[in-house]
Scaffold this active site. Structure first.
Site, mmCIF file in Angstrom:
data_model
loop_
_atom_site.group_PDB
_atom_site.id
_atom_site.type_symbol
_atom_site.label_atom_id
_atom_site.label_comp_id
_atom_site.label_asym_id
_atom_site.label_seq_id
_atom_site.Cartn_x
_atom_site.Cartn_y
_atom_site.Cartn_z
ATOM 1 N N LYS A 108 43.128 45.735 82.853
ATOM 2 C CA LYS A 108 43.630 47.019 82.000
ATOM 3 C C LYS A 108 44.649 46.397 81.026
ATOM 4 O O LYS A 108 45.538 47.258 80.692
ATOM 5 C CB LYS A 108 43.886 48.201 82.495
ATOM 6 C CG LYS A 108 42.511 48.706 83.045
ATOM 7 C CD LYS A 108 41.345 48.972 82.143
ATOM 8 C CE LYS A 108 40.092 48.855 82.644
ATOM 9 N NZ LYS A 108 39.033 48.556 81.395
ATOM 10 N N ARG A 218 51.096 45.604 82.111
ATOM 11 C CA ARG A 218 51.449 46.489 81.101
ATOM 12 C C ARG A 218 52.160 47.702 81.834
ATOM 13 O O ARG A 218 52.209 47.844 82.835
ATOM 14 C CB ARG A 218 50.048 47.002 80.540
ATOM 15 C CG ARG A 218 49.740 48.101 79.736
ATOM 16 C CD ARG A 218 48.281 48.489 79.575
ATOM 17 N NE ARG A 218 48.007 49.446 78.603
ATOM 18 C CZ ARG A 218 46.866 49.792 78.259
ATOM 19 N NH1 ARG A 218 45.568 49.101 78.752
ATOM 20 N NH2 ARG A 218 46.518 50.835 77.336
ATOM 21 N N SER A 226 44.265 53.946 82.008
ATOM 22 C CA SER A 226 42.901 53.255 81.507
ATOM 23 C C SER A 226 42.134 52.714 82.580
ATOM 24 O O SER A 226 41.056 52.845 82.571
ATOM 25 C CB SER A 226 43.956 51.806 80.754
ATOM 26 O OG SER A 226 42.777 50.831 80.412
HETATM 27 N N1 LIG Z 1 44.199 43.439 70.653
HETATM 28 C C1 LIG Z 1 44.585 44.565 71.395
HETATM 29 N N2 LIG Z 1 45.343 45.458 71.134
HETATM 30 C C2 LIG Z 1 45.619 46.365 71.783
HETATM 31 N N3 LIG Z 1 45.160 46.997 72.751
HETATM 32 C C3 LIG Z 1 44.055 46.008 73.328
HETATM 33 C C4 LIG Z 1 43.919 44.951 72.788
HETATM 34 N N4 LIG Z 1 42.985 44.286 73.290
HETATM 35 C C5 LIG Z 1 42.511 44.995 74.648
HETATM 36 N N5 LIG Z 1 43.417 45.964 74.472
HETATM 37 C C6 LIG Z 1 43.328 47.103 75.532
HETATM 38 O O1 LIG Z 1 43.334 46.499 76.898
HETATM 39 C C7 LIG Z 1 42.644 47.537 77.587
HETATM 40 C C8 LIG Z 1 41.418 46.674 78.388
HETATM 41 O O2 LIG Z 1 42.280 45.625 79.242
HETATM 42 P P1 LIG Z 1 41.186 44.763 80.087
HETATM 43 O O3 LIG Z 1 40.560 43.833 79.116
HETATM 44 O O4 LIG Z 1 42.158 44.001 80.854
HETATM 45 O O5 LIG Z 1 40.429 45.363 80.994
HETATM 46 S S1 LIG Z 1 39.421 44.878 82.172
HETATM 47 O O6 LIG Z 1 40.461 44.889 83.392
HETATM 48 O O7 LIG Z 1 39.045 43.549 81.975
HETATM 49 O O8 LIG Z 1 38.240 46.033 82.355
HETATM 50 C C9 LIG Z 1 42.046 48.497 76.931
HETATM 51 O O9 LIG Z 1 43.017 49.431 76.974
HETATM 52 P P2 LIG Z 1 42.438 51.148 76.732
HETATM 53 O O10 LIG Z 1 41.642 51.137 75.609
HETATM 54 O O11 LIG Z 1 43.665 51.858 76.882
HETATM 55 O O12 LIG Z 1 41.503 51.317 78.005
HETATM 56 C C10 LIG Z 1 41.920 47.805 75.572
HETATM 57 O O13 LIG Z 1 41.976 48.912 74.611
#
Ligand SMILES: Nc1ncnc2c1ncn2[C@@H]1O[C@H](COP(=O)(O)OS(=O)(=O)O)[C@@H](OP(=O)(O)O)[C@H]1O
Length: 410
Positions: A108, A218, A226
């Site tokens: 996340k 984070r 999340s």
């Molecule tokens: N470019 C960018 N800008 C802002 N936020 C972003 C971006 N890329 C990924 N995210 C946020 O990162 C969250 C997903 O993280 P992961 O891909 O690591 O998740 S996972 O563990 O692989 O399932 C997920 O957070 P939440 O929406 O709060 O769940 C994404 O919205």
């Protein structure tokens, strides 16, 4: 005549390569010790712990024979022992080790976006899938008790399959190790489903000690909300429709109650924050089992996704991997996003709950900031803590006089 002479020379060289490679394979099968002793006693093997922080393996020989031999042996590898043998050979112009890097966590923290960014980079190669989870599923099946009726996370991969298929070995060989395989099993940094961080970290170190590790972090309350939202989404589906990685743990009992309306998100997040290893726990554990800090690159999610600091953060990641930042895309994509679907304006909670969550994560936030400062990743603890403190203050400022607040994720 000159052409004929050149042709003969090339044929002899090709023959030598094949002969040398054949000997290498035989010796590789006999064990890494036999190989290095027999052939490369005078060549300095790649020192895993001393890989330069901002570069790939230093080419030890420009001789084409070394690279061809390395590629030939690699193309036959089915085991970690074989990969170790390959990585002890002279680099011979190989730009990257195989595999080169892992995004080990934390979930996340935009790891999917970062992984996509890196594997779409002209110097990157994708693992298949992004998260093979080999070292949690297949090597650390612990006997951690799980809720009654929940199934264990089956190991669906052999070492051979992981090395050749999950790590896209053939693609790496085809690029003559001029491109780097990156996998992104984000459950590694903090453990998963009872597999302890220390055992995962030690297992990967034994198997592939040269790998570069990226650890994204984070603001902890946002990260945990999340994560809980993602798990709750899985748990609301019938078991047969859940993703392969979703195996129930004790933590999920709270989420099931939440789905039925018998528990709050705050309760589930609090429980998970209390029981899961903190960033500082995970980070110390990886370094504690011997990973040298030069091979570990922390990334702060808030800096990665912010318009003013994102580019610099991406450049740092690319330099750490030995990638050319000039070749990378301008922007990080935004994958795997759920925040606009569930409570986009913030999670309702009482002020005392928000304060309690903040006080729960603050000591661990301080610890990871201290650890990062101590090891020279950040100049001061405040460099790291500032975006998280700002998030806490911003969210506390949403509270009404009656104590009703909203927690907006970073
Ligand atoms: N470019 C960018 N800008 C802002 N936020 C972003 C971006 N890329 C990924 N995210 C946020 O990162 C969250 C997903 O993280 P992961 O891909 O690591 O998740 S996972 O563990 O692989 O399932 C997920 O957070 P939440 O929406 O709060 O769940 C994404 O919205």
């Amino acid at each position: 005549m000159a052409d004929a002479g050149r042709g003969r020379t090339q044929a002899v060289a090709a023959l030598l390569v094949v002969l040398a490679a054949g000997v290498l394979v035989l010796l590789a099968r006999a064990g890494p010790g036999a190989l290095s002793a027999a052939l490369f006693a005078s060549a300095r093997p790649l020192e895993h712990g001393s890989l330069r922080r901002h570069g790939g393996p230093a080419p030890l020989s420009r001789h084409g024979l070394s690279l061809s031999a390395r590629l030939f042996v690699l193309s036959k590898c089915k085991t970690f022992a074989c990969l170790r043998t390959v990585n002890a050979l002279p680099a011979g112009g190989a730009k990257f080790n195989f595999p080169h890097a892992m995004i080990i966590g934390f979930p996340k923290c935009a790891t999917t976006s970062l992984w996509n960014y890196l594997v779409l980079h002209p110097q990157g190669i994708r693992s298949r899938p992004k998260e093979p989870h080999y070292f949690t599923r297949c090597r650390n099946e612990s006997f951690f008790p799980l809720p009654e009726g929940s199934k264990r996370w089956a190991c669906n991969s052999t070492e051979d399959y992981y090395v050749r298929m999950h790590l896209s070995l053939a693609v790496a060989v085809k690029t003559r190790l001029q491109r780097a395989v990156i996998e992104g099993s984000t459950g590694y940094a903090g453990g998963h489903n009872g597999a302890s961080v220390a055992s995962i970290a030690a297992d990967i170190r034994r198997a592939m000690p040269w790998v570069k590790l990226i650890v994204a972090m984070r603001e902890p309350i946002s990260q945990m909300i999340s994560l809980m939202v993602h798990h709750a989404e899985q748990l609301s589906r019938p078991p047969e429709q859940r993703d392969y990685w979703m195996v129930e743990t004790w933590e999920d009992l709270c989420l099931e109650a939440y789905i039925r309306g018998n528990a709050t998100m705050v309760e589930c997040v609090r429980g998970a924050l209390q029981t899961r290893p903190s960033y500082a726990d995970g980070f110390s554990m990886w370094l504690g089992v011997g990973w040298p800090w030069e091979q570990v690159h922390p990334v702060q999610y808030e800096k990665l996704v912010a318009p003013d600091t994102g580019r610099r953060t991406l450049d740092d990641v690319q330099r750490f991997l030995g990638f050319d930042p000039k070749l990378g895309a301008e922007w990080l994509p935004r994958n795997n996003s759920r925040r606009d679907m569930v409570n986009p304006n913030g999670w309702p909670m009482r002020r005392k709950d928000m304060e309690e969550l903040i006080e729960l994560v603050r000591p661990n936030a301080d610890r990871i900031a201290w650890e990062l400062q101590r090891r020279g990743y950040v100049t001061t603890m405040d460099d790291w803590l500032q975006p998280w403190r700002e998030a806490w203050d911003r969210n506390l400022a949403t509270c009404s006089p009656k104590g009703d607040c909203k927690y907006v994720l970073t």
